[in-house]
Motif scaffolding. Structure first.
Motif, short mmCIF file in Angstrom:
data_model
loop_
_atom_site.label_atom_id
_atom_site.label_comp_id
_atom_site.label_asym_id
_atom_site.label_seq_id
_atom_site.Cartn_x
_atom_site.Cartn_y
_atom_site.Cartn_z
N GLY A 113 -29.67 4.42 -12.33
CA GLY A 113 -28.14 4.05 -12.10
C GLY A 113 -27.90 3.01 -13.10
N ILE A 114 -28.86 2.20 -13.38
CA ILE A 114 -28.42 0.84 -14.18
C ILE A 114 -28.60 1.17 -15.87
N ASP A 115 -27.50 1.02 -16.41
CA ASP A 115 -27.20 1.34 -17.80
C ASP A 115 -27.61 0.14 -18.64
N LYS A 116 -29.03 -0.07 -18.73
CA LYS A 116 -29.57 -1.13 -19.56
C LYS A 116 -30.69 -0.55 -20.18
N ASN A 117 -31.05 -0.99 -21.41
CA ASN A 117 -32.37 -0.43 -22.14
C ASN A 117 -33.57 -1.28 -21.72
N VAL A 118 -34.67 -0.61 -21.75
CA VAL A 118 -35.77 -1.18 -21.37
C VAL A 118 -36.22 -2.67 -21.82
N TRP A 119 -36.01 -2.75 -23.29
CA TRP A 119 -36.41 -4.08 -23.84
C TRP A 119 -35.17 -5.11 -23.63
N GLU A 120 -34.16 -4.76 -22.88
CA GLU A 120 -33.07 -5.70 -22.87
C GLU A 120 -33.44 -6.35 -21.42
N VAL A 121 -34.47 -6.01 -20.45
CA VAL A 121 -34.70 -6.58 -19.16
C VAL A 121 -35.87 -6.89 -19.02
N ASN A 122 -35.94 -8.23 -18.26
CA ASN A 122 -37.28 -8.51 -17.90
C ASN A 122 -37.56 -8.02 -16.51
N TYR A 123 -38.99 -7.92 -16.34
CA TYR A 123 -39.66 -7.15 -15.24
C TYR A 123 -39.11 -7.78 -13.83
N ASP A 124 -38.76 -8.80 -13.72
CA ASP A 124 -38.37 -9.58 -12.42
C ASP A 124 -36.99 -8.77 -12.05
N GLU A 125 -36.18 -8.32 -12.81
CA GLU A 125 -34.89 -7.70 -12.66
C GLU A 125 -35.37 -6.26 -12.51
N VAL A 126 -36.22 -5.65 -13.07
CA VAL A 126 -36.73 -4.16 -12.88
C VAL A 126 -37.03 -3.92 -11.59
N LYS A 127 -37.82 -5.06 -10.99
CA LYS A 127 -38.40 -5.09 -9.45
C LYS A 127 -37.26 -4.66 -8.52
N THR A 128 -36.05 -5.08 -8.89
CA THR A 128 -34.97 -4.95 -8.16
C THR A 128 -34.12 -3.29 -7.89
N TYR A 129 -34.49 -2.45 -9.03
CA TYR A 129 -34.09 -1.37 -9.19
C TYR A 129 -34.48 -0.34 -8.12
N ASP A 130 -33.66 0.60 -7.83
CA ASP A 130 -33.97 1.69 -6.95
C ASP A 130 -34.36 2.94 -7.98
N ALA A 131 -35.49 3.36 -7.71
CA ALA A 131 -35.86 4.54 -8.51
C ALA A 131 -36.19 5.91 -7.75
N GLY A 132 -35.44 5.81 -6.60
CA GLY A 132 -35.96 6.78 -5.67
C GLY A 132 -34.51 7.66 -5.42
N SER A 133 -33.52 6.70 -4.95
CA SER A 133 -32.17 7.55 -4.41
C SER A 133 -31.69 8.66 -5.17
N HIS A 134 -31.81 8.65 -6.66
CA HIS A 134 -31.43 9.84 -7.54
C HIS A 134 -31.90 11.08 -7.21
N PHE A 135 -33.29 10.86 -6.84
CA PHE A 135 -34.01 12.19 -6.44
C PHE A 135 -33.82 12.58 -5.06
N SER A 136 -33.61 11.78 -4.09
CA SER A 136 -33.48 12.12 -2.64
C SER A 136 -33.04 10.84 -1.88
N PRO A 137 -32.24 10.86 -1.01
CA PRO A 137 -32.13 9.72 0.00
C PRO A 137 -33.36 9.15 0.62
N SER A 138 -34.22 10.33 0.90
CA SER A 138 -35.45 9.94 1.63
C SER A 138 -36.39 9.01 0.85
#
Length: 306
Positions: A113-138
């Motif tokens: 849900g974060i509209d940013k390109n991978v080359w624009e973001v440092n890994y410390d910020e990537v660690k805060t992203y939720d990569a599971g909710s889009h698939f299922s709340p579980s």
């Protein structure tokens, strides 16, 4: 009478001993075949078992079982382990600060849900992203893992297909970073490096000629079959036929087919004797190919032990 009885006992003992010896020899044959077969698979051999009897289609969990869990996540790895998939395919992108992470798209929006390109973001910020909710709340809170994490997580459990994405914004030394990670963790015989960019694969072979490479493509042509820096051709299923498979096998190389999620296509690929079926649902593919998986050993066992 006693002499006859003793002769009968001697004959029975002889026949019994002979039967035991023959049985032991039969078991030795089966064990030898199993050992050779296992060794060849471990070495990524492409020449010994591309025939009707030894054919054993392998299952590749696409994006770490994308139909079962959030794609390219550790949750997906766990499902892939449970399914028994021989390979797990993952996609690698590089962040702004040079961290190699699992991500298919160049943008985070679809999976986080974060509209940013991978080359624009440092890994410390990537660690805060939720990569599971889009698939299922579980799967809420599921993180985007790094390549380092998944190599350690999967080592000695399964083999990896590490697909490097190419983009004008990634650093030019991504191939060297991936190869160094592979060699540092001693998984040269447990991984395949893949890309849809032939130049990336050529550079990988220059860095380490022993690493197995896979060219991912929608369609391939015979002029590409003899490229010495390509070991496997990952081809979109619509462009795979018997001639393509035979031509590639004749050169001692393998055919992986993507992305197969329908039963009819799975059976078609089995009939074509492709080397691996890449799927979002490895459980389904395993259920279909299971009767085929031990075909040679069943024939051998039935012959030796009728």
């Amino acid at each position: 009478m006693k002499k006859i009885f003793n002769s009968f006992i001697t004959l029975v003992e002889y026949n019994f001993s002979t039967l035991i010896l023959i049985t032991i020899l039969k078991l030795i044959v089966i064990l030898v075949v199993l050992c050779v077969e296992s060794k060849v698979f471990y070495m990524h051999s492409t020449t010994f078992f591309n025939n009707e009897f030894f054919y054993k289609p392998k299952v590749t969990a696409h994006r770490a079982s994308a139909a079962i869990a959030p794609e390219n996540t550790l949750a997906g790895f766990k499902e892939s382990f449970l399914s028994g998939a021989e390979y797990i395919e993952i996609d690698i992108q590089e962040t702004k600060d040079g961290e190699l992470i699992l991500l298919h798209d160049s943008n985070f929006k679809r999976t986080t849900g974060i509209d940013k390109n991978v080359w624009e973001v440092n890994y410390d910020e990537v660690k805060t992203y939720d990569a599971g909710s889009h698939f299922s709340p579980s799967f809420t809170g599921e993180k985007i893992p790094t390549l380092k994490e998944v190599i350690k997580f999967s080592k000695d459990k399964t083999k990896l297909i590490i697909e490097m994405k190419h983009d004008n914004n990634i650093n030019s030394n991504i191939e060297e970073k991936v190869v160094n990670l592979v060699k540092t963790n001693k998984i040269e015989n447990q991984c395949i490096i893949a890309s849809s960019n032939k130049e990336i694969l050529r550079r990988v072979k220059e860095l380490d000629s022993k690493i197995v490479t896979c060219f991912m493509t929608k369609v391939t042509y015979s002029k590409f079959y003899d490229l010495d820096y390509i070991d496997i051709y990952g081809i979109e299923s619509n462009f795979v036929n018997k001639n393509v498979v035979n031509n590639i096998h004749e050169r001692g190389k393998q055919v992986f087919v993507w992305t197969i999620n329908e039963q009819s296509l799975i059976k078609k690929m089995i009939d074509l004797k492709v080397d691996s079926i890449i799927t979002d649902n490895p459980y389904m593919v395993k259920d279909i190919i299971y009767p085929q998986k031990n075909k040679f050993m069943n024939i051998l066992a039935n012959y030796l032990f009728p």
